[in-house]
Motif scaffolding. Structure first.
Motif, PDB file in Angstrom:
ATOM      1  N   HIS A   1      16.756  -6.319   1.802  1.00 46.57           N
ATOM      2  CA  HIS A   1      16.846  -6.840   0.414  1.00 46.57           C
ATOM      3  C   HIS A   1      15.311  -6.727  -0.008  1.00 46.57           C
ATOM      4  O   HIS A   1      15.094  -6.000  -1.137  1.00 46.57           O
ATOM      5  N   GLU A   2      14.295  -7.390   0.547  1.00 51.65           N
ATOM      6  CA  GLU A   2      13.246  -7.340   0.000  1.00 51.65           C
ATOM      7  C   GLU A   2      12.333  -5.851  -0.049  1.00 51.65           C
ATOM      8  O   GLU A   2      11.716  -5.488  -1.155  1.00 51.65           O
ATOM      9  N   ILE A   3      12.711  -5.175   0.959  1.00 54.16           N
ATOM     10  CA  ILE A   3      11.989  -3.965   0.997  1.00 54.16           C
ATOM     11  C   ILE A   3      12.474  -2.983  -0.068  1.00 54.16           C
ATOM     12  O   ILE A   3      11.740  -2.428  -0.676  1.00 54.16           O
TER      13      ILE A   3
ATOM     14  N   ALA B   1       9.263   0.186  -7.366  1.00 55.83           N
ATOM     15  CA  ALA B   1       7.979   1.273  -7.513  1.00 55.83           C
ATOM     16  C   ALA B   1       8.476   2.533  -7.761  1.00 55.83           C
ATOM     17  O   ALA B   1       7.597   3.602  -7.769  1.00 55.83           O
ATOM     18  N   GLY B   2       9.845   2.829  -8.329  1.00 50.83           N
ATOM     19  CA  GLY B   2      10.522   4.068  -8.503  1.00 50.83           C
ATOM     20  C   GLY B   2      10.557   5.001  -7.438  1.00 50.83           C
ATOM     21  O   GLY B   2      10.797   6.200  -7.520  1.00 50.83           O
ATOM     22  N   LYS B   3      10.949   4.337  -6.269  1.00 53.83           N
ATOM     23  CA  LYS B   3      11.260   5.302  -4.929  1.00 53.83           C
ATOM     24  C   LYS B   3      12.721   5.069  -4.936  1.00 53.83           C
ATOM     25  O   LYS B   3      13.428   4.079  -4.808  1.00 53.83           O
ATOM     26  N   HIS B   4      13.366   6.189  -4.496  1.00 53.52           N
ATOM     27  CA  HIS B   4      14.544   6.250  -3.988  1.00 53.52           C
ATOM     28  C   HIS B   4      14.774   5.537  -2.745  1.00 53.52           C
ATOM     29  O   HIS B   4      14.007   5.753  -1.824  1.00 53.52           O
TER      30      HIS B   4
ATOM     31  N   GLU C   1       0.627  -1.166   0.184  1.00 48.94           N
ATOM     32  CA  GLU C   1       0.121  -0.022   0.046  1.00 48.94           C
ATOM     33  C   GLU C   1       0.809   1.209   0.024  1.00 48.94           C
ATOM     34  O   GLU C   1       0.678   2.338  -0.765  1.00 48.94           O
ATOM     35  N   LEU C   2       1.715   1.141   0.921  1.00 51.33           N
ATOM     36  CA  LEU C   2       2.850   2.363   0.843  1.00 51.33           C
ATOM     37  C   LEU C   2       3.439   2.838  -0.358  1.00 51.33           C
ATOM     38  O   LEU C   2       3.595   3.800  -0.946  1.00 51.33           O
ATOM     39  N   LEU C   3       4.181   1.708  -0.980  1.00 51.38           N
ATOM     40  CA  LEU C   3       4.728   1.695  -2.244  1.00 51.38           C
ATOM     41  C   LEU C   3       3.927   2.359  -3.310  1.00 51.38           C
ATOM     42  O   LEU C   3       4.496   2.709  -4.421  1.00 51.38           O
ATOM     43  N   ALA C   4       2.640   1.824  -3.323  1.00 52.40           N
ATOM     44  CA  ALA C   4       1.464   2.258  -4.155  1.00 52.40           C
ATOM     45  C   ALA C   4       1.263   3.612  -4.464  1.00 52.40           C
ATOM     46  O   ALA C   4       0.579   4.169  -5.519  1.00 52.40           O
TER      47      ALA C   4
END
Length: 355
Positions: free
Chosen positions: A80-82, A89-92, A60-63
């Protein structure tokens, strides 16, 4: 005016609240959300910062489209997973130390960031302290001369961690500092680790790392969960001067000694080396004036600058990999005391052959 970047902190345990506080106070950032599986814990952190959004599910956060970057403050086994999910998801991404729980997973993270054209930053907090920044400056401008040895001590009566030994818990701090200070980073020729478990905790609670360096220098790191006194000290000895960093002395964190040994090798042959003369320098001691500021504030500023300028952080993913390489080599050395953990020149091909 430059628009603020938007950040979410993942993990509301020990370190996450410190990150949230600094991102919220920074003129470069808007703290948008706190993410933790424990909603109550996340809410406690969010309430300190104007009641920012609380999210319990990573997907939900990454969306969300109002988040530019995430700061990961969770156990190393989850990094690693996070991080890979956030990069996809395109986040730095900023990740607390150590970068990952294995070097191969750390390499995956660095590769994913490069392929996505995103920033991956290692939260090597000490590297942003005024003292360590000054140490880096003095070493790199040759104020100490050529480095002969580095001796680091990090001991305290600390919490025995359930998932890692004392090397993986405490040594990343010292290794990241050494990596940051040395020109070109930390590239030991080998890694030898000695650990002890006098309590029967099932893991090393006291440990010593020996890292031979190029050019004949050597680094030594002592970590300990069982010491009744707390020591945070590093000695860097050079051919010209010796520097002592004492993190627990705010009045004089750095002392530089114009003292040392000069060996004048007049003899040409090994058997005649006794003919060489030894002299001792006993010069002045001085302590540079240092500003007092929180390292995390400087680190979140650097994170924003890297994103805006599209450049690697001064503690980038590669720095995190160099620290991981040493930690993994130390684990191999502990598992087989007759074998030193070798590290290839690129710091990634880890070998386990006897020296």
């Amino acid at each position: 005016m430059i628009a603020k970047l938007r950040i979410a902190v993942i993990g509301a345990g020990y370190w996450g609240p410190n990150l949230a506080r600094n991102f919220d106070a920074s003129p470069d950032w808007d703290l948008v959300a706190i993410c933790d599986r424990d909603r109550h814990r996340a809410q406690l952190v969010a309430d300190r910062h104007g009641g920012v959004r609380v999210v319990t599910a990573l997907d939900e956060l990454l969306a969300a489209d109002d988040i530019d970057a995430v700061a990961v403050a969770t156990p190393a086994a989850t990094h690693h997973e996070i991080a890979c999910a956030a990069l996809a998801a395109g986040k730095h991404v900023m990740v607390e130390k150590p970068l990952a729980d294995t070097a191969s997973r750390g390499e995956d993270m660095v590769r994913a960031a490069a392929e996505a054209g995103l920033i991956l930053m290692a939260d090597h907090t000490y590297c942003y302290t005024p003292a360590v920044l000054k140490m880096r400056e003095l070493v790199r401008e040759k104020a100490l001369g050529d480095i002969l040895f580095i001796d680091s001590v990090r001991v305290n009566l600390g919490l025995i961690q359930p998932d890692v030994d004392v090397f993986w818990d405490l040594a990343p701090h010292d290794l990241s500092i050494i990596d940051f200070v040395l020109p070109g980073g930390l590239h030991p020729l080998s890694v030898t680790a000695h650990g002890a478990d006098p309590l029967g905790a099932g893991k090393s609670c006291v440990g010593y790392l020996v890292l031979p360096l190029h050019g004949g220098a050597i680094a030594h790191v002592h970590v300990n969960w069982l010491s009744p006194t707390k020591i945070r000290q590093m000695i860097i000895g050079g051919t010209r001067r010796t520097l002592i960093w004492d993190d627990l002395n705010p009045q004089q964190r750095i002392s530089v000694y114009d003292r040392g040994v000069d060996l004048n090798l007049q003899a040409l042959h090994e058997e005649e080396r006794s003919a060489s003369t030894v002299s001792y320098r006993l010069g002045d001691t001085w302590s540079p004036a240092l500003p007092e500021r929180e390292a995390l504030a400087a680190m979140v500023t650097e994170f924003a600058a890297c994103i805006r300028e599209n450049r690697p952080a001064i503690t980038d993913g590669e720095a995190g990999l160099r620290v991981l390489a040493v930690l993994e080599a130390a684990s191999r050395s502990l598992a087989r005391p007759d074998v030193a953990g070798l590290i290839a020149n690129d710091q990634r091909e880890l070998i386990g052959e006897t020296l």
